[in-house]
Scaffold this motif. Structure first.
Motif, PDB file in Angstrom:
ATOM      1  N   VAL A 308       0.838  -1.207   0.000  1.00 13.66           N
ATOM      2  CA  VAL A 308       0.000   0.000   0.000  1.00 13.66           C
ATOM      3  C   VAL A 308       0.869   1.252   0.000  1.00 13.66           C
ATOM      4  CG1 VAL A 308      -1.641   1.342   1.383  1.00 13.66           C
ATOM      5  CG2 VAL A 308      -2.018  -1.093   1.029  1.00 13.66           C
ATOM      6  N   ASP A 309       1.939   1.232   0.798  1.00 16.90           N
ATOM      7  CA  ASP A 309       2.843   2.387   0.813  1.00 16.90           C
ATOM      8  C   ASP A 309       3.442   2.638  -0.570  1.00 16.90           C
ATOM      9  OD1 ASP A 309       2.372   2.798   3.460  1.00 16.90           O
ATOM     10  OD2 ASP A 309       4.205   1.812   4.167  1.00 16.90           O
ATOM     11  N   ALA A 310       3.807   1.574  -1.270  1.00 22.65           N
ATOM     12  CA  ALA A 310       4.374   1.731  -2.616  1.00 22.65           C
ATOM     13  C   ALA A 310       3.352   2.327  -3.573  1.00 22.65           C
ATOM     14  CB  ALA A 310       4.860   0.375  -3.133  1.00 22.65           C
ATOM     15  N   LEU A 311       2.118   1.860  -3.495  1.00 22.42           N
ATOM     16  CA  LEU A 311       1.072   2.382  -4.380  1.00 22.42           C
ATOM     17  C   LEU A 311       0.755   3.841  -4.058  1.00 22.42           C
ATOM     18  CD1 LEU A 311      -1.257  -0.746  -4.383  1.00 22.42           C
ATOM     19  CD2 LEU A 311       0.056   0.114  -6.327  1.00 22.42           C
ATOM     20  N   ARG A 312       0.777   4.190  -2.782  1.00 23.03           N
ATOM     21  CA  ARG A 312       0.523   5.594  -2.417  1.00 23.03           C
ATOM     22  C   ARG A 312       1.685   6.483  -2.844  1.00 23.03           C
ATOM     23  NH1 ARG A 312      -2.302   4.117   3.347  1.00 23.03           N
ATOM     24  NH2 ARG A 312      -4.463   4.253   2.599  1.00 23.03           N
ATOM     25  N   ALA A 313       2.904   5.962  -2.735  1.00 23.18           N
ATOM     26  CA  ALA A 313       4.058   6.755  -3.170  1.00 23.18           C
ATOM     27  C   ALA A 313       3.986   7.046  -4.663  1.00 23.18           C
ATOM     28  CB  ALA A 313       5.346   6.014  -2.833  1.00 23.18           C
ATOM     29  N   CYS A 314       3.414   6.129  -5.438  1.00 25.14           N
ATOM     30  CA  CYS A 314       3.260   6.347  -6.877  1.00 25.14           C
ATOM     31  C   CYS A 314       2.043   7.192  -7.221  1.00 25.14           C
ATOM     32  CB  CYS A 314       3.159   5.001  -7.591  1.00 25.14           C
ATOM     33  SG  CYS A 314       4.662   4.004  -7.497  1.00 25.14           S
ATOM     34  N   GLY A 315       1.198   7.486  -6.227  1.00 25.18           N
ATOM     35  CA  GLY A 315       0.007   8.295  -6.477  1.00 25.18           C
ATOM     36  C   GLY A 315      -1.174   7.504  -6.975  1.00 25.18           C
ATOM     37  N   LEU A 316      -1.134   6.189  -6.861  1.00 21.59           N
ATOM     38  CA  LEU A 316      -2.231   5.351  -7.343  1.00 21.59           C
ATOM     39  C   LEU A 316      -3.310   5.146  -6.291  1.00 21.59           C
ATOM     40  CD1 LEU A 316      -0.228   2.654  -9.325  1.00 21.59           C
ATOM     41  CD2 LEU A 316      -1.007   4.917 -10.045  1.00 21.59           C
TER      42      LEU A 316
END
Length: 852
Positions: A308-316
């Protein structure tokens, strides 16, 4: 030192601060300072453009630069990234020499690492810059070597600049790179989304023309991503100078398509866990909390949080809390990349997590069945009809069906069915689905669904949206839909315009004819004649023509035709038609249309004196559609009808409570607001505040006249105003109100019917203690003009400014009062001096001055 390259690249708009830091780092590198710099930001934030600028800056300074651009395709090839660095750092001849100097038997993967070390040693004592784009896609071997090079001391300075949407700790963890414990100065430069002003600058500079007025809306869709905005600007520039600069739909559609494509590409470059979480969120995330989503994804809490952190970092994904897509419409793109079987598995897992058997997972064929029976009536207990499916479960199943691979026609029908269900439970979401049908599914195959969607949207009371949506759909459908099939849409647009007024937005309004060629157009023309009190014979004939062909006429047009008959004194025909609409709307699951028909029935009962019938119809209307689900533009009519029905039942205290709860925003004050003003005026008159009642009635009349609603059969506001004038002692003004209203009723051809309506009204007011005019032709009283010296000082100040020619607003500004206070004082002045308006007041005062 060679000056830095010019910052003419439009991709670098708004990045001056970051470029300034990189400029200083390159300068310090030339002075012998090493370091690791991570340029991070969400998808499309321009990381690659910033890296390109840094590479150009170092090259202009004469610093050797090695560049590598990582990709998902090469992420599993050992030392793929390191090979790119070596190839850009050394000429081919030097690479051949390095390869020839390696010991025999050296493995190829180890050979690349040794050759890279040797190449860096060639630059002993000189600064070197390593630039790696999308570090999170680098192969693990290269990643470990790069971090080792950045951490270990060398005889010469090395500046490593990398880009990644993910934090460095996340990249290291994913690649399995352990922390060596050695310190290395790390600079993290974050690229924030562009502001609206920066977006306008980018669009204008790249398109070589003024930024469109819709730049802020486009930037909101693009998420402030320069890469997305650059593509939009290219589309804007290619459209030519004659294109309207506020062409919002085309530009936002481009931004949305580009954002979706980049987001999909970014997601596919992430770890498998992140992609699994994205699919879960897109398919069933709206049904689950954080723990449920993790269970469906098959991840433990730590792995789920990392994904989830990775997806939020990408703005998704958006914000904090349960994972939700940052762009809800991105779900369609994610689901399109899954097979039906994969989607079924996710829905079944979600059902199990939520409690198993309660959720019914149907097939697409199930979802495309008849609309009747989808939602259990609100009046039935939970165990009354076991064959019916609860609304929330039906909505879940419909959303699941929308995730299947279906034809465009089936998708439009599913959206329509889901909108019908959500009209009761989630009306705003339902309205959005209706707009989606009208925006995306205008084809000959889906045209009946589009027409039904427009009908349902208008039945919700949102005339403002309906009028510009129908204009836009009409414009786009001219080339593909026959004119005969466009006529019902034109009728709905005309009906919405009649309710809201004002020019349609976004597209030119359809041309309407006073010689209808379709029953739906006949219904709307009949209603237009009725509200203008013009030619009741023709209006009645047109309404009957429309109601004789119900299958070809949208529900809202049939309601308009039925209301026309009621205004034309054909009470039986109007009520029968409304009852027929209610039956058909219930069969079609069109709850808002059924509620509108029941509301019209209640209003007719109020005019006819049937207070209990009115309350019964209102109760049925709110069973069809809960009060919280009524649109803000329509709810004032519901409140007004309830207030008037309660007054006629003698329950004035309850009526006051209902009226006090009504809150109407200024932008929602359409024709329906005039009904609420009238109901509040009756309450004020019954409560003894005739002055307030008169002000409310005058505003009610002004609002109706501005929309050309002139028929007294709709709202007898002048009859009530006459009672207010009589209470204030101005019999002349009361007589004028009654005479004007009688004249309009006679011209419309319903003088006798209107006399009965007024009789019912005056009976109600008289029971409440209001002194009402005994007969319409009662001679007006002529009170003796009073001496203007009887006015108070405050009233004399207002009167003096009236004589000077100032309007009410100007008088209010001059005296520091509100406009309403000025109006109240003028009403008292007219009564005291026995005059009937502003001109009579001026003549009276000027005559008195001449006599003096």
């Amino acid at each position: 030192m060679t000056p830095p390259p010019a910052r003419a690249d439009t991709r670098l708009v708004g990045r001056d601060a970051v470029l300034g830091v990189l400029d200083r780092l390159v300068t310090r590198l030339d002075d012998g300072a090493s370091g690791l710099t991570v340029v991070t930001g969400t998808m499309g934030s321009g990381r690659s453009a910033v890296l390109d600028w840094a590479v150009a800056r170092a090259g202009a300074a004469g610093i050797p630069v090695a560049v590598a651009r990582c990709s998902r395709r090469e992420s599993r090839i050992p030392y793929a990234t390191l090979t790119q660095l070596l190839a850009t750092l050394c000429p081919p001849s030097r690479i051949a020499e390095l390869a020839g100097g390696l010991p025999s038997g050296t493995r190829p993967t180890a050979a690349v690492a040794r050759m890279c070390d040797a190449a860096l040693e060639d630059a002993t004592g000189r600064p070197v810059m390593l630039a790696v784009d999308d570090l999170h896609l680098a192969d693990p071997d290269s990643l470990r070597r790069l971090i080792s090079l950045a951490e270990r001391p060398r005889s010469g300075p090395v500046l490593t600049v990398v880009t990644s949407p993910l934090p460095l700790r996340h990249v290291r963890s994913t690649a399995g790179v352990r922390d060596s414990g050695r310190t290395c100065p790390v600079n993290t430069l974050r690229l924030d989304p562009l502001t609206d002003d920066e977006a306008r600058t980018l669009l204008a500079s790249r398109a070589w023309r003024p930024a469109p007025a819709s730049a802020a809306a486009v930037n909101a869709v693009a998420g402030g991503a320069p890469a997305v905005l650059c593509t939009v600007a290219d589309r804007f520039a290619a459209s030519g100078p004659r294109t309207r600069t506020d062409a919002l739909p085309g530009l936002t559609a481009t931004a949305r398509a580009v954002w979706s494509a980049r987001a999909l590409s970014t997601a596919q470059g992430l770890a498998d866990d992140a992609m699994d979480v994205l699919r879960v969120v897109a398919a069933v995330g709206h049904l689950l909390d954080t723990g449920g989503a993790a269970a469906v994804a098959g991840l433990d809490a730590a792995a789920f949080e990392e994904a989830v952190d990775a997806l939020r970092a990408c703005g998704l994904l958006a914000g904090n809390g349960p994972p939700r897509l940052s762009r809800p419409w991105f779900a369609d793109e994610v689901l399109a990349g899954m097979t039906p079987a994969e989607r079924d598995i996710l829905h079944l897992k979600a059902a199990a997590v939520r409690g198993g058997g309660r959720t019914r997972i149907g097939t697409v064929a199930d979802m495309l069945g008849a609309v009747s029976g989808v939602v259990r009536p609100r009046t039935a207990p939970d165990d009354a009809q076991p064959g019916r499916i609860p609304a929330d479960v039906t909505a879940d199943a419909l959303r699941h069906a929308l995730g299947e691979s279906v034809t465009e026609a089936d998708r439009a029908r599913l959206l329509l069915k889901l909108a019908a269900v959500e009209a009761v439970t989630a009306p705003q979401a339902g309205d959005g689905r209706l707009r989606q049908i009208m925006l995306r599914h205008v084809t000959p195959q889906t045209w009946p669904v589009v027409l039904h969607a427009a009908d349902l949207l208008l039945s919700r009371g949102d005339a403002e949206t309906t009028r510009w949506m129908t204009a836009d759909v009409h414009q786009r459908a001219l080339a593909s839909i026959p004119d005969a099939q466009l006529r019902p849409l034109r009728a709905l647009g005309r009906l919405a315009w009649n309710e809201k007024g004002g020019p349609p937005l976004g597209a030119s309004p359809p041309v309407h004819s006073d010689h209808p060629g379709h029953p739906a157009e006949a219904a709307v023309l009949a209603w237009n004649l009725a509200v203008r009190a013009d030619d009741s014979v023709r209006a009645r004939a047109l309404a009957r023509t429309a109601l004789a062909a119900p299958a070809a006429v949208p529900l809202m047009c049939r309601i308009a035709a039925a209301r026309t008959l009621l205004c034309a004194a054909d009470v039986d025909g109007g009520l029968r038609s409304l009852d027929a609409v209610v039956v058909e709307a219930r069969r079609a699951g069109a709850h808002a249309a059924a509620a509108q028909a029941l509301l019209a029935r209640a209003e007719a009962a109020v005019r006819l004196g049937g207070s209990e019938d009115a309350l019964g119809a209102l109760a049925a209307a709110t069973r069809e559609l809960p009060p919280s689900s009524w649109h803000a533009l329509l709810s004032p009519r519901l409140t007004a009808a309830e207030v008037l029905a309660l007054i006629r039942c003698g329950r004035v205290a309850e009526a006051r409570e209902v009226a006090a709860r009504a809150r109407v925003r200024r932008e929602d004050r359409g024709v329906a607001f005039a009904f609420l003003l009238y109901a509040r005026a009756e309450l004020a008159l019954i409560g003894g505040d005739a002055e307030r009642a008169l002000l409310l009635l005058e505003e009610c009349g002004r609002l109706l006249r501005s929309r050309r609603w002139l028929n007294p059969m709709l709202i007898p506001w002048r009859s009530t105003a006459a009672a207010a004038h009589r209470r204030l002692g101005s019999a002349t003004a009361a007589a004028e109100c009654l005479a004007g209203e009688d004249r309009d009723a006679e011209l419309w051809g319903t003088a006798d019917a209107f006399a009965g309506t007024r009789s019912h009204l005056y009976a109600v007011l008289a029971r409440s203690g209001v002194d009402v005019p005994r007969a319409p032709d009662e001679p007006a009283e002529s009170p003796e003009p009073a001496d203007d010296r009887q006015l108070t000082d405050a009233e004399r100040a207002v009167a003096g400014l009236v004589v000077c020619g100032l309007g009410n607003r100007e008088i209010a500004e001059r005296l520091g009062l509100s406009t309403r206070t000025v109006e109240l004082r003028l009403t008292k002045i007219y009564r005291r001096l026995g005059v009937r308006g502003r001109s009579a007041l001026v003549a009276h005062l000027r005559g008195g001055q001449e006599n003096d």
